[in-house]
Enzyme design. Structure first.
Site, mmCIF file in Angstrom:
data_model
loop_
_atom_site.group_PDB
_atom_site.id
_atom_site.type_symbol
_atom_site.label_atom_id
_atom_site.label_comp_id
_atom_site.label_asym_id
_atom_site.label_seq_id
_atom_site.Cartn_x
_atom_site.Cartn_y
_atom_site.Cartn_z
ATOM 1 N N ASN A 9 0.871 -1.181 0.000
ATOM 2 C CA ASN A 9 0.000 0.000 0.000
ATOM 3 C C ASN A 9 0.904 1.226 0.000
ATOM 4 O O ASN A 9 1.462 1.598 1.031
ATOM 5 C CB ASN A 9 -0.888 -0.039 1.250
ATOM 6 N N LYS A 11 0.166 4.264 -0.370
ATOM 7 C CA LYS A 11 -0.479 5.479 0.154
ATOM 8 C C LYS A 11 -0.180 6.661 -0.776
ATOM 9 O O LYS A 11 -0.057 6.471 -1.984
ATOM 10 C CB LYS A 11 -0.056 5.745 1.600
ATOM 11 N N HIS A 97 -9.527 1.027 5.020
ATOM 12 C CA HIS A 97 -8.271 1.367 5.691
ATOM 13 C C HIS A 97 -8.550 2.385 6.797
ATOM 14 O O HIS A 97 -9.370 3.292 6.631
ATOM 15 C CB HIS A 97 -7.253 1.920 4.688
ATOM 16 N N GLU A 99 -6.991 4.879 7.778
ATOM 17 C CA GLU A 99 -6.791 6.296 7.412
ATOM 18 C C GLU A 99 -8.036 6.846 6.728
ATOM 19 O O GLU A 99 -8.405 8.007 6.926
ATOM 20 C CB GLU A 99 -5.549 6.426 6.518
ATOM 21 N N GLU A 169 -5.463 -5.002 10.570
ATOM 22 C CA GLU A 169 -4.470 -3.955 10.783
ATOM 23 C C GLU A 169 -4.791 -3.217 12.085
ATOM 24 O O GLU A 169 -5.593 -2.277 12.083
ATOM 25 C CB GLU A 169 -4.502 -2.952 9.628
ATOM 26 N N GLY A 175 2.280 2.346 10.807
ATOM 27 C CA GLY A 175 3.256 3.429 10.671
ATOM 28 C C GLY A 175 3.934 3.825 11.968
ATOM 29 O O GLY A 175 4.583 4.863 12.047
ATOM 30 N N SER A 215 3.315 -1.978 10.547
ATOM 31 C CA SER A 215 4.744 -2.057 10.878
ATOM 32 C C SER A 215 5.354 -3.422 10.579
ATOM 33 O O SER A 215 6.264 -3.873 11.288
ATOM 34 C CB SER A 215 4.988 -1.660 12.345
HETATM 35 P P1 PGA Z 1 2.735 0.343 7.686
HETATM 36 O O1 PGA Z 1 1.253 0.553 7.065
HETATM 37 O O2 PGA Z 1 3.260 -0.950 7.111
HETATM 38 O O3 PGA Z 1 3.521 1.543 7.221
HETATM 39 O O4 PGA Z 1 2.589 0.286 9.176
HETATM 40 C C1 PGA Z 1 0.400 -0.530 6.822
HETATM 41 C C2 PGA Z 1 -0.878 -0.026 6.199
HETATM 42 O O5 PGA Z 1 -1.303 1.093 6.526
HETATM 43 O O6 PGA Z 1 -1.500 -0.717 5.363
#
Ligand code: PGA
Length: 252
Positions: A9, A11, A97, A99, A169, A175, A215
């Protein structure tokens, strides 16, 4: 045998030329890898989907989008439809997601419409679910995930549901560099599989791909993927570097 998947992903990252370099580098590196039955999915920003599907045509990965609006066409300024994705040979689309739930206020009802709209065109949703830290601390994480799945996916017929990929997740792991332990991931993945068995049946539950996200990196992917109910990962930051992403892919 359920499919193992590593999905990147991206982003809102990379300029066009950077994206082109990264996709080509990953495609070249994947040429050297025996993926067996596993699948690699790259989810770049929407602007780069056409370039990505062009490269994917002769390579060993599939392309996913990061978002859609749940209508085929119409007066929805700025939005992209599943019909448009289908036309570009996009195979997957991330929905739910955290976000998008947080910054764009997407509700479980809206995600239900997104799942339906994608499945109508044969695009496989990668449905993200997971709790925020206060919910985990209050021991509400199972309840939160159950509600997210029930309200956005469990209306689907068994046939439609079989096309869905789930990504657990935990929001506190996204992140942050603080990931779920392998025990926490396995516990939740097994719980999700149990919910699917109860709603559909054991065979369906056994066939559904459940990814871990948050992460996940080149160093920790293997121990997560070794868990019996973890079928791969949805990777954010670590999917933006060819070498590290490949390290994750080869941890499957
Ligand atoms: P990350 O994000 O691996 O940077 O923690 C995962 C995601 O948001 O799908």
């Amino acid at each position: 045998m359920r499919k193992q998947i590593v999905a990147g992903n991206w982003k809102m990252n990379k300029t066009f030329s950077e994206a082109e370099t990264l996709i080509t580098d990953i495609a070249d590196a994947l040429d050297e890898v025996d993926l067996k039955d596993a699948e690699v999915v790259l989810c770049p920003p929407a602007l780069y989907l056409e370039m990505a599907t062009d490269v994917a045509f002769e390579s060993n990965f599939k392309v996913g989008a990061q978002n859609i609006y749940p209508e085929d066409s119409g007066a929805f300024t700025g939005e992209i439809s599943p019909l448009m994705l289908k036309d570009l040979n996009v195979s997957y689309c991330i929905i739910g997601h955290s976000e998008r739930r947080k910054y764009f206020h997407e509700t479980t009802e809206f995600l239900k419409r997104k799942a339906d709209a994608l499945l109508k065109h044969g695009i496989r949703p990668i449905f993200c679910c997971g709790e925020v830290l206060p919910e985990r601390e209050a021991n509400q994480h199972f309840e939160v995930v159950q509600k997210q799945l029930a309200e956005s996916l469990f209306h689907l017929t068994q046939e439609a549901f079989q096309e869905v990929v789930i990504a657990y997740e935990p929001v506190w792991a996204i992140g942050t560099g603080v990931r779920a332990t392998k025990e926490q991931a396995q516990e939740m993945h097994a719980y999700i599989r149990g919910l699917i068995a109860a709603r559909y049946d054991g065979a369906t539950a056994n066939e559904i791909t459940i990814l871990y996200g948050g992460s996940c990196n080149g160093k920790n992917a293997r121990e997560l993927f070794e868990q019996p109910d973890v079928d791969g990962g949805l990777i954010g930051g670590a999917s933006l570097k060819t070498e590290e992403f490949l390290q994750i892919v080869t941890s499957l």
